[in-house]
Design an enzyme around this catalytic site. Structure first.
Site, PDB file in Angstrom:
ATOM      1  N   ASP A  26       0.796  -1.246   0.000  1.00  0.00           N
ATOM      2  CA  ASP A  26       0.000   0.000   0.000  1.00  0.00           C
ATOM      3  C   ASP A  26       0.824   1.290   0.000  1.00  0.00           C
ATOM      4  O   ASP A  26       0.455   2.270   0.670  1.00  0.00           O
ATOM      5  CB  ASP A  26      -0.951   0.008   1.214  1.00  0.00           C
ATOM      6  CG  ASP A  26      -1.922  -1.162   1.206  1.00  0.00           C
ATOM      7  OD1 ASP A  26      -1.884  -1.946   0.253  1.00  0.00           O
ATOM      8  OD2 ASP A  26      -2.703  -1.284   2.165  1.00  0.00           O
ATOM      9  N   LYS A 131      -6.597  -4.834  -3.164  1.00  0.00           N
ATOM     10  CA  LYS A 131      -7.229  -5.500  -2.016  1.00  0.00           C
ATOM     11  C   LYS A 131      -8.262  -4.578  -1.374  1.00  0.00           C
ATOM     12  O   LYS A 131      -8.004  -3.393  -1.182  1.00  0.00           O
ATOM     13  CB  LYS A 131      -6.162  -5.921  -1.004  1.00  0.00           C
ATOM     14  CG  LYS A 131      -5.363  -4.790  -0.390  1.00  0.00           C
ATOM     15  CD  LYS A 131      -4.235  -5.367   0.448  1.00  0.00           C
ATOM     16  CE  LYS A 131      -3.471  -4.347   1.246  1.00  0.00           C
ATOM     17  NZ  LYS A 131      -4.198  -3.597   2.240  1.00  0.00           N
ATOM     18  N   CYS A 164      -2.031  -2.601   7.840  1.00  0.00           N
ATOM     19  CA  CYS A 164      -1.978  -3.519   6.700  1.00  0.00           C
ATOM     20  C   CYS A 164      -0.733  -4.408   6.696  1.00  0.00           C
ATOM     21  O   CYS A 164      -0.793  -5.551   6.240  1.00  0.00           O
ATOM     22  CB  CYS A 164      -2.112  -2.742   5.405  1.00  0.00           C
ATOM     23  SG  CYS A 164      -3.775  -2.057   5.233  1.00  0.00           S
TER      24      CYS A 164
END
Ligand code: C5J
Length: 223
Positions: A26, A131, A164
């Protein structure tokens, strides 16, 4: 290719580059640039940007050895049908997922803010996983991609350490992958969560994996 050894905690990690993937979680504009989703939640994004340069060094080393590279992006379909209302409403933010920001709609696929920062932009052929959740294994095809490629070990970078990154490492650990998290290549908006997020991975003999850093990783990969 012979096995390599990375200095790490709680003990050194042996890995074969052929069965090792670099997973960059990310590193999107929405989390590390102003005007994005992270800032809309009240965070100071500048603290996360420190992870970019060391991650780039590791990325370059992995690319040189033609190791597998996986980039993930957290975000949602433009119609938001894959975004649980609980996620949208949590925290009562002043701007929500799907609202307009200065880099397009927050955390929506296809928008500028959803994409990966230019410094770490995926090369053609590198895997990009979109995701909807915090963990990279949830509702994605990451697991079959890694298994079909013979991957056993993950070198993990990205943001944020306690959200995450931690969620993905725990998911990976339960699936039998060995994960090493590089402490200067991950970032949290909260310094105390950075510390705790790393400590809980390597505690109890490496209950979720290993912790190392970019210097150790580059040295081991290049050895
Ligand atoms: C968050 C992430 N913090 N990538 N996402 O919402 O850690």
């Amino acid at each position: 290719m012979a096995n390599k050894v990375m200095t790490a905690e709680p003990y050194s990690l042996e890995f074969d580059p052929k069965s090792t993937a670099l997973v960059i979680i990310d590193m999107q504009r929405d989390f590390v640039e102003s005007g994005g989703f992270g800032e809309s939640l009240g965070n100071d994004v500048s603290i996360l940007r420190k992870a970019i340069a060391p991650t780039k060094r590791v990325l370059d080393a992995c690319r040189k050895l033609k190791m597998m590279v996986v980039h993930t992006r957290e975000g949602h379909r433009p119609d938001l049908t894959d975004c649980p209302p609980s996620k949208m409403e949590r925290g009562q933010p002043k701007r929500r997922i799907g609202d307009d920001g200065s880099m397009g709609r927050l955390l929506v696929r296809g928008e500028k803010g959803h994409d990966i920062v230019p410094e770490l932009y995926p090369n053609p052929g590198e895997v990009v996983i979109d995701k909807p959740g915090k963990g990279a294994f949830y509702a994605t095809d990451l697991e079959p991609i890694l298994r079909n490629s013979g991957i056993k070990t993950l070198i993990v970078c990205g943001v944020t350490t306690e959200v995450c990154v931690n969620t993905t490492v725990r998911e990976a650990n339960d699936r039998g992958f060995n994960c090493v998290v590089l402490e200067d290549c991950v970032g949290s908006y909260f310094p105390e969560f950075q510390q705790a997020g790393l400590a809980m991975i390597k505690a109890q003999g490496g209950i979720f994996g290993w912790v190392s850093n970019s210097d150790n990783a580059v040295k081991a990969i290049a050895a």
